[in-house]
Enzyme design. Structure first.
Site, PDB file in Angstrom:
ATOM      1  N   SER A 161       0.859  -1.194   0.000  1.00  0.00           N
ATOM      2  CA  SER A 161       0.000   0.000   0.000  1.00  0.00           C
ATOM      3  C   SER A 161       0.888   1.234   0.000  1.00  0.00           C
ATOM      4  O   SER A 161       2.029   1.192   0.483  1.00  0.00           O
ATOM      5  CB  SER A 161      -0.865   0.001   1.260  1.00  0.00           C
ATOM      6  OG  SER A 161      -1.483   1.259   1.431  1.00  0.00           O
ATOM      7  N   TYR A 187       0.244  -0.253  10.553  1.00  0.00           N
ATOM      8  CA  TYR A 187      -0.147  -0.659   9.191  1.00  0.00           C
ATOM      9  C   TYR A 187       0.989  -0.345   8.219  1.00  0.00           C
ATOM     10  O   TYR A 187       1.378  -1.188   7.407  1.00  0.00           O
ATOM     11  CB  TYR A 187      -1.430   0.074   8.782  1.00  0.00           C
ATOM     12  CG  TYR A 187      -1.963  -0.316   7.413  1.00  0.00           C
ATOM     13  CD1 TYR A 187      -2.366  -1.620   7.147  1.00  0.00           C
ATOM     14  CD2 TYR A 187      -2.074   0.626   6.383  1.00  0.00           C
ATOM     15  CE1 TYR A 187      -2.862  -1.977   5.894  1.00  0.00           C
ATOM     16  CE2 TYR A 187      -2.571   0.271   5.134  1.00  0.00           C
ATOM     17  CZ  TYR A 187      -2.962  -1.032   4.893  1.00  0.00           C
ATOM     18  OH  TYR A 187      -3.447  -1.387   3.655  1.00  0.00           O
TER      19      TYR A 187
HETATM   20  N1  LIG Z   1      -8.820  -1.085  -0.273  1.00  0.00           N
HETATM   21  C1  LIG Z   1      -7.844  -0.222  -0.359  1.00  0.00           C
HETATM   22  O1  LIG Z   1      -8.073   0.993  -0.524  1.00  0.00           O
HETATM   23  C2  LIG Z   1      -6.412  -0.682  -0.259  1.00  0.00           C
HETATM   24  C3  LIG Z   1      -5.394   0.263  -0.415  1.00  0.00           C
HETATM   25  C4  LIG Z   1      -4.075  -0.152  -0.310  1.00  0.00           C
HETATM   26  C5  LIG Z   1      -3.797  -1.482  -0.066  1.00  0.00           C
HETATM   27  N2  LIG Z   1      -4.803  -2.376   0.094  1.00  0.00           N
HETATM   28  C6  LIG Z   1      -4.460  -3.774   0.391  1.00  0.00           C
HETATM   29  O2  LIG Z   1      -5.218  -4.633  -0.413  1.00  0.00           O
HETATM   30  C7  LIG Z   1      -5.404  -5.889   0.222  1.00  0.00           C
HETATM   31  C8  LIG Z   1      -6.853  -6.315   0.107  1.00  0.00           C
HETATM   32  O3  LIG Z   1      -7.649  -5.397   0.805  1.00  0.00           O
HETATM   33  P1  LIG Z   1      -9.190  -5.136   0.497  1.00  0.00           P
HETATM   34  O4  LIG Z   1      -9.317  -3.679   0.282  1.00  0.00           O
HETATM   35  O5  LIG Z   1      -9.702  -6.080  -0.511  1.00  0.00           O
HETATM   36  O6  LIG Z   1      -9.805  -5.431   1.951  1.00  0.00           O
HETATM   37  P2  LIG Z   1     -10.898  -6.449   2.462  1.00  0.00           P
HETATM   38  O7  LIG Z   1     -12.102  -6.435   1.597  1.00  0.00           O
HETATM   39  O8  LIG Z   1     -11.071  -6.156   3.913  1.00  0.00           O
HETATM   40  O9  LIG Z   1     -10.167  -7.825   2.266  1.00  0.00           O
HETATM   41  C9  LIG Z   1      -9.132  -8.227   3.106  1.00  0.00           C
HETATM   42  C10 LIG Z   1      -9.222  -9.715   3.255  1.00  0.00           C
HETATM   43  O10 LIG Z   1      -8.204 -10.143   4.164  1.00  0.00           O
HETATM   44  C11 LIG Z   1      -8.772 -11.136   4.962  1.00  0.00           C
HETATM   45  N3  LIG Z   1      -8.069 -11.319   6.227  1.00  0.00           N
HETATM   46  C12 LIG Z   1      -7.920 -10.439   7.237  1.00  0.00           C
HETATM   47  N4  LIG Z   1      -7.272 -11.016   8.255  1.00  0.00           N
HETATM   48  C13 LIG Z   1      -7.019 -12.288   7.886  1.00  0.00           C
HETATM   49  C14 LIG Z   1      -6.403 -13.400   8.510  1.00  0.00           C
HETATM   50  N5  LIG Z   1      -5.907 -13.333   9.770  1.00  0.00           N
HETATM   51  N6  LIG Z   1      -6.303 -14.553   7.831  1.00  0.00           N
HETATM   52  C15 LIG Z   1      -6.803 -14.647   6.589  1.00  0.00           C
HETATM   53  N7  LIG Z   1      -7.420 -13.657   5.939  1.00  0.00           N
HETATM   54  C16 LIG Z   1      -7.521 -12.487   6.603  1.00  0.00           C
HETATM   55  C17 LIG Z   1     -10.188 -10.683   5.203  1.00  0.00           C
HETATM   56  O11 LIG Z   1     -10.957 -11.737   5.659  1.00  0.00           O
HETATM   57  P3  LIG Z   1     -12.311 -11.521   6.502  1.00  0.00           P
HETATM   58  O12 LIG Z   1     -13.345 -11.157   5.480  1.00  0.00           O
HETATM   59  O13 LIG Z   1     -12.516 -12.825   7.164  1.00  0.00           O
HETATM   60  O14 LIG Z   1     -12.043 -10.384   7.469  1.00  0.00           O
HETATM   61  C18 LIG Z   1     -10.559 -10.207   3.829  1.00  0.00           C
HETATM   62  O15 LIG Z   1     -11.006 -11.265   3.035  1.00  0.00           O
HETATM   63  C19 LIG Z   1      -4.883  -5.706   1.664  1.00  0.00           C
HETATM   64  O16 LIG Z   1      -3.612  -6.298   1.771  1.00  0.00           O
HETATM   65  C20 LIG Z   1      -4.774  -4.202   1.813  1.00  0.00           C
HETATM   66  O17 LIG Z   1      -3.769  -3.809   2.729  1.00  0.00           O
HETATM   67  C21 LIG Z   1      -6.095  -2.010  -0.017  1.00  0.00           C
END
Ligand SMILES: NC(=O)c1ccc[n+]([C@@H]2O[C@H](COP(=O)([O-])OP(=O)(O)OC[C@H]3O[C@@H](n4cnc5c(N)ncnc54)[C@H](OP(=O)(O)O)[C@@H]3O)[C@@H](O)[C@H]2O)c1
Length: 314
Positions: A161, A187
């Site tokens: 990120s 984070y």
């Molecule tokens: N969205 C943004 O704006 C953004 C920006 C920069 C980077 N990112 C990165 O993109 C990636 C995906 O994020 P997203 O936006 O798609 O968020 P999201 O919808 O919250 O998805 C994150 C996923 O990680 C899973 N997770 C969390 N803790 C876990 C654990 N202990 N074991 C296994 N799975 C776990 C969650 O599972 P549960 O559903 O069970 O909680 C969820 O499926 C992340 O690495 C995030 O840091 C996102």
């Protein structure tokens, strides 16, 4: 300077995962997407399955995983969408996943993550964002190393990120034992660790044909923001200064992950950081774009690898 010619592509911040993978045939390839049952992970998995790959959704919520798999099968026509349990914050769960994996693994997308949560610790006492976002994925990838090597030319995406710009890995106190816990610093530290992992893994695993790249997916409204208030988001937007924050769709957010694990332009390329479907340059003061020099530092990358091994062995 990053010291090499950056990879540039015809894709942009607006490109979707489906556009990035169009014309690429992944038939016979096997992929794992962590956190594949929500947000960016769903669209990453859908694009890979749409291109013909067998995709395993590695998730802690199996019911959500099954619902997502059914949806991906229905929309792509690819029946090879599987679901397997994985809790990255639980060493036994990661070990069970890697032990159960059989055969080669061509694509690993380390996508799951948590952001800016209140202070929490694993059973070992590890700070939860570092444990989930970095250590769990480190244990997963190293546990799958043999399967990745067996694929011949495996690709790994380490989803980082722009928040990595908030903190290097603070080796003197990774666990926030000596300093006050700050959710964004934790984070940021974990997301810097995601980049350093790509740097060291690419170095160590080059001879096995495995490349690992890090990426910033963009800003996407997902479950990730569950701990973030509107006031926090306003503050973050203000800090972005002259670069207005634009939300991407999940399909656009998945594009850079899909690019780094499928594009022929990245054959043999590892240890780099991408955003908006292109390799990023070094971050410039005042900007929230690009990669921090500390995140590409080979000494820090080597140290983090050893620290991670030591923690997991403790
Ligand atoms: N969205 C943004 O704006 C953004 C920006 C920069 C980077 N990112 C990165 O993109 C990636 C995906 O994020 P997203 O936006 O798609 O968020 P999201 O919808 O919250 O998805 C994150 C996923 O990680 C899973 N997770 C969390 N803790 C876990 C654990 N202990 N074991 C296994 N799975 C776990 C969650 O599972 P549960 O559903 O069970 O909680 C969820 O499926 C992340 O690495 C995030 O840091 C996102």
């Amino acid at each position: 300077m990053t010291g090499h010619t950056p990879i540039t592509t015809a894709f942009t911040a607006e490109s979707t995962a489906a556009e990035v993978v169009a014309g690429i045939d992944l038939t016979g390839r096997r992929a794992v997407v962590t956190g594949g049952a929500s947000g960016i992970g769903i669209e990453t998995a859908r694009a890979l399955a749409g291109a013909g790959a067998e995709v395993t959704l590695a998730v802690r919520n199996l019911a959500a995983g099954e619902r997502t798999a059914d949806d991906i099968i229905a929309t792509t026509g690819n029946k090879q969408v599987l679901v397997a349990p994985l809790d990255l914050a639980d060493r036994a769960s990661v070990t069970a996943f890697t032990a159960a994996w059989d055969g080669p693994l061509h694509i690993l997308v380390n996508n799951a993550g948590i952001m800016a949560c209140p202070e929490a610790r694993t059973a070992e006492g590890w700070e939860l964002q570092f444990a989930t976002n970095h250590l769990g994925h480190f244990a997963l990838a190293t546990g799958l190393h043999r399967a990745l090597a067996a694929a011949g030319g495996a690709r790994v995406a380490s989803v980082s990120s722009s928040a990595h710009l908030r903190s290097p890995v603070v080796f003197d106190d990774i666990g926030f034992r000596e300093r006050d816990y700050e959710p964004w610093a934790a984070y940021g530290q974990s997301k810097t660790a995601n980049v350093l992992f790509a740097v060291e893994a690419s170095k160590r695993w080059a001879a096995d044909g495995i490349t690992v790249n890090a990426l910033m997916p963009g800003g996407i409204r997902t479950g990730l923001q569950r701990y973030v208030t509107e006031a926090d988001l306003d503050r973050l937007r203000a800090q972005a200064g002259s670069e207005p924050a634009r939300w991407k769709t999940p399909e656009q957010g998945a594009a850079t992950s899909v690019l780094v694990v499928t594009s022929p332009l990245l054959d043999g390329v590892g240890g780099r950081y991408f955003e908006d479907c292109n390799e990023a340059g070094l971050n410039q003061p005042g900007s929230r774009r690009g990669v921090a020099a500390y995140a590409l530092d080979p000494d820090a990358a080597a140290l983090l690898w050893q620290v991670s091994l030591d923690l997991l062995a403790s």
